[in-house]
Design a protein around this motif. Structure first.
Motif, PDB file in Angstrom:
ATOM      1  N   ILE A  27       0.848  -1.144   0.028  1.00 58.59           N
ATOM      2  CA  ILE A  27       0.039   0.149  -0.167  1.00 58.59           C
ATOM      3  C   ILE A  27       0.810   1.329   0.038  1.00 58.59           C
ATOM      4  N   LYS A  28       1.902   1.276   0.754  1.00 55.18           N
ATOM      5  CA  LYS A  28       2.705   2.345   0.901  1.00 55.18           C
ATOM      6  C   LYS A  28       3.190   2.896  -0.370  1.00 55.18           C
ATOM      7  N   GLU A  29       3.904   1.603  -0.936  1.00 57.72           N
ATOM      8  CA  GLU A  29       4.521   1.997  -2.293  1.00 57.72           C
ATOM      9  C   GLU A  29       3.668   2.389  -3.349  1.00 57.72           C
ATOM     10  N   LYS A  30       2.239   1.723  -3.121  1.00 57.68           N
ATOM     11  CA  LYS A  30       1.147   2.215  -4.384  1.00 57.68           C
ATOM     12  C   LYS A  30       0.809   3.608  -4.033  1.00 57.68           C
ATOM     13  N   VAL A  31       0.762   3.973  -2.956  1.00 55.98           N
ATOM     14  CA  VAL A  31       0.403   5.608  -2.666  1.00 55.98           C
ATOM     15  C   VAL A  31       1.468   6.269  -3.144  1.00 55.98           C
ATOM     16  N   PHE A  32       2.664   6.009  -2.988  1.00 57.63           N
ATOM     17  CA  PHE A  32       3.839   6.788  -3.649  1.00 57.63           C
ATOM     18  C   PHE A  32       3.702   6.723  -4.995  1.00 57.63           C
ATOM     19  N   THR A  33       3.406   5.686  -5.853  1.00 58.26           N
ATOM     20  CA  THR A  33       3.440   5.638  -7.018  1.00 58.26           C
ATOM     21  C   THR A  33       2.207   6.519  -7.663  1.00 58.26           C
ATOM     22  N   ILE A  34       0.984   6.373  -6.788  1.00 59.84           N
ATOM     23  CA  ILE A  34      -0.242   7.047  -7.287  1.00 59.84           C
ATOM     24  C   ILE A  34       0.406   8.503  -7.186  1.00 59.84           C
ATOM     25  N   ILE A  35       0.943   9.039  -6.466  1.00 59.36           N
ATOM     26  CA  ILE A  35       1.421  10.477  -6.254  1.00 59.36           C
ATOM     27  C   ILE A  35       2.244  10.907  -7.284  1.00 59.36           C
ATOM     28  N   LEU A  36       3.190  10.089  -7.527  1.00 60.09           N
ATOM     29  CA  LEU A  36       4.214  10.391  -8.657  1.00 60.09           C
ATOM     30  C   LEU A  36       3.434  10.444 -10.255  1.00 60.09           C
ATOM     31  N   MET A  37       2.543   9.774 -10.321  1.00 65.48           N
ATOM     32  CA  MET A  37       1.883   9.484 -11.461  1.00 65.48           C
ATOM     33  C   MET A  37       0.821  10.820 -11.862  1.00 65.48           C
ATOM     34  N   VAL A  38       0.098  10.959 -10.625  1.00 66.63           N
ATOM     35  CA  VAL A  38      -0.628  12.209 -10.679  1.00 66.63           C
ATOM     36  C   VAL A  38       0.128  13.603 -10.796  1.00 66.63           C
ATOM     37  N   VAL A  39       1.256  13.520 -10.331  1.00 70.37           N
ATOM     38  CA  VAL A  39       2.276  14.761 -10.327  1.00 70.37           C
ATOM     39  C   VAL A  39       2.748  14.885 -11.699  1.00 70.37           C
ATOM     40  N   ALA A  40       3.211  13.658 -12.612  1.00 71.63           N
ATOM     41  CA  ALA A  40       3.379  13.634 -13.945  1.00 71.63           C
ATOM     42  C   ALA A  40       2.396  14.395 -14.489  1.00 71.63           C
ATOM     43  N   GLY A  41       1.045  13.827 -14.433  1.00 70.70           N
ATOM     44  CA  GLY A  41      -0.085  14.428 -15.338  1.00 70.70           C
ATOM     45  C   GLY A  41      -0.350  15.866 -15.006  1.00 70.70           C
ATOM     46  N   ILE A  42      -0.007  16.099 -13.824  1.00 70.59           N
ATOM     47  CA  ILE A  42      -0.083  17.746 -13.653  1.00 70.59           C
ATOM     48  C   ILE A  42       0.904  18.450 -14.265  1.00 70.59           C
ATOM     49  N   ILE A  43       2.283  17.667 -14.107  1.00 75.97           N
ATOM     50  CA  ILE A  43       3.344  18.460 -14.684  1.00 75.97           C
ATOM     51  C   ILE A  43       3.289  18.529 -16.347  1.00 75.97           C
ATOM     52  N   ALA A  44       2.636  17.420 -17.031  1.00 74.00           N
ATOM     53  CA  ALA A  44       2.389  17.358 -18.323  1.00 74.00           C
ATOM     54  C   ALA A  44       1.407  18.716 -18.863  1.00 74.00           C
ATOM     55  N   SER A  45       0.483  18.563 -18.021  1.00 72.45           N
ATOM     56  CA  SER A  45      -0.732  19.699 -18.277  1.00 72.45           C
ATOM     57  C   SER A  45       0.152  21.207 -18.111  1.00 72.45           C
ATOM     58  N   LEU A  46       0.668  21.183 -17.086  1.00 79.65           N
ATOM     59  CA  LEU A  46       1.325  22.651 -16.926  1.00 79.65           C
ATOM     60  C   LEU A  46       2.195  22.787 -18.200  1.00 79.65           C
ATOM     61  N   PHE A  47       3.246  22.127 -18.478  1.00 80.08           N
ATOM     62  CA  PHE A  47       3.757  22.214 -19.675  1.00 80.08           C
ATOM     63  C   PHE A  47       2.944  22.329 -20.905  1.00 80.08           C
ATOM     64  N   SER A  48       2.031  21.961 -21.244  1.00 80.26           N
ATOM     65  CA  SER A  48       1.015  21.992 -22.408  1.00 80.26           C
ATOM     66  C   SER A  48       0.570  23.437 -22.295  1.00 80.26           C
ATOM     67  N   ILE A  49       0.152  23.951 -21.242  1.00 84.44           N
ATOM     68  CA  ILE A  49      -0.367  25.239 -20.989  1.00 84.44           C
ATOM     69  C   ILE A  49       0.922  26.286 -21.428  1.00 84.44           C
ATOM     70  N   LEU A  50       1.904  25.914 -20.797  1.00 87.44           N
ATOM     71  CA  LEU A  50       2.864  26.858 -20.929  1.00 87.44           C
ATOM     72  C   LEU A  50       3.388  27.164 -22.322  1.00 87.44           C
ATOM     73  N   ILE A  51       3.530  25.799 -22.923  1.00 90.74           N
ATOM     74  CA  ILE A  51       3.989  25.731 -24.448  1.00 90.74           C
ATOM     75  C   ILE A  51       2.907  26.477 -25.175  1.00 90.74           C
ATOM     76  N   THR A  52       1.785  26.251 -25.084  1.00 90.27           N
ATOM     77  CA  THR A  52       0.535  26.705 -26.105  1.00 90.27           C
ATOM     78  C   THR A  52       0.442  28.198 -25.814  1.00 90.27           C
ATOM     79  N   THR A  53       0.568  28.625 -24.523  1.00 89.77           N
ATOM     80  CA  THR A  53       0.289  30.206 -24.306  1.00 89.77           C
ATOM     81  C   THR A  53       1.542  30.857 -24.473  1.00 89.77           C
ATOM     82  N   THR A  54       2.767  30.131 -24.775  1.00 88.73           N
ATOM     83  CA  THR A  54       3.830  31.169 -24.814  1.00 88.73           C
ATOM     84  C   THR A  54       4.449  31.141 -26.413  1.00 88.73           C
ATOM     85  N   LEU A  55       3.980  30.102 -26.999  1.00 87.35           N
ATOM     86  CA  LEU A  55       4.585  30.266 -28.403  1.00 87.35           C
ATOM     87  C   LEU A  55       3.529  30.489 -29.490  1.00 87.35           C
TER      88      LEU A  55
END
Length: 184
Positions: free
Chosen positions: A156-184
């Motif tokens: 469970i502890k490892e799964k929670v850590f993996t869940i957090i990492l995956m969600v953070v990756a999704g947020i980072i990907a979204s933020l980069f998409s927003i940044l790239i789209t709004t600045t280029l």
């Protein structure tokens, strides 16, 4: 021959189950991030939904093909090395044996898993088509990523850590998409 194949399949299910599950999770993760990135950028660029569908689908197909070829290359080499090592230990060729077949079946199943799993990336596309809201699409896609984390190996502890990492990756990907789209 059919009994050897059945026995080989049983060996694969028993010994390579976690590897195949890993390929499923990795491919689905890639598909979700690619899809989410395309959707966020396209929505901000005000791309109409009828054009967004083939853009997202082509991105997922690209990831799927990349996953397929990567898996074939990696798994063929790995299984070839494992078979050679086993042959050295047994001091004989294992060509045509249940071991030979199990390695080939393992490559096939791993490849199928990694090739098809990126199509989980259709989930964010369906969410966006239904809700027409980028923020909700990001949030619900993060939910999809967290579900993936549950399927990953570990306690469970490892799964929670993996869940957090995956969600953070999704947020980072979204933020980069927003940044790239709004600045280029």
């Amino acid at each position: 021959m059919s009994q050897k194949l059945l026995d080989a399949f049983k060996i694969v299910v028993k010994s390579d189950k976690s590897s195949i599950r890993r390929y499923l999770v990795l491919g689905a993760f890639d598909g979700l991030l690619v899809s989410l990135s395309i959707i966020v950028s396209s929505a901000l660029a005000k791309t109409p939904i009828p054009k967004l569908i083939p853009l997202t689908l082509s991105g997922i197909v690209g990831v799927s093909l990349s996953s397929m070829w990567n898996t074939i290359v990696v798994e063929l080499k790995e299984k070839e090395e494992e078979l050679k090592e086993l042959e050295k230990q047994m001091m004989r060729s294992l060509k045509g044996t249940v071991y030979d077949y199990s390695y080939k079946i393992s490559v096939i199943l791993s490849t199928i898993a990694h090739t098809l799993s990126p199509f989980i990336g259709l989930i964010p596309l369906l969410i966006y088509i239904l809700l027409k809201n980028v923020t909700l699409t990001i949030i619900l896609s993060a939910g999809s990523l967290s579900i993936l984390g549950v399927f990953y190996e570990g306690e469970i502890k490892e799964k929670v850590f993996t869940i957090i990492l995956m969600v953070v990756a999704g947020i980072i990907a979204s933020l980069f998409s927003i940044l790239i789209t709004t600045t280029l």
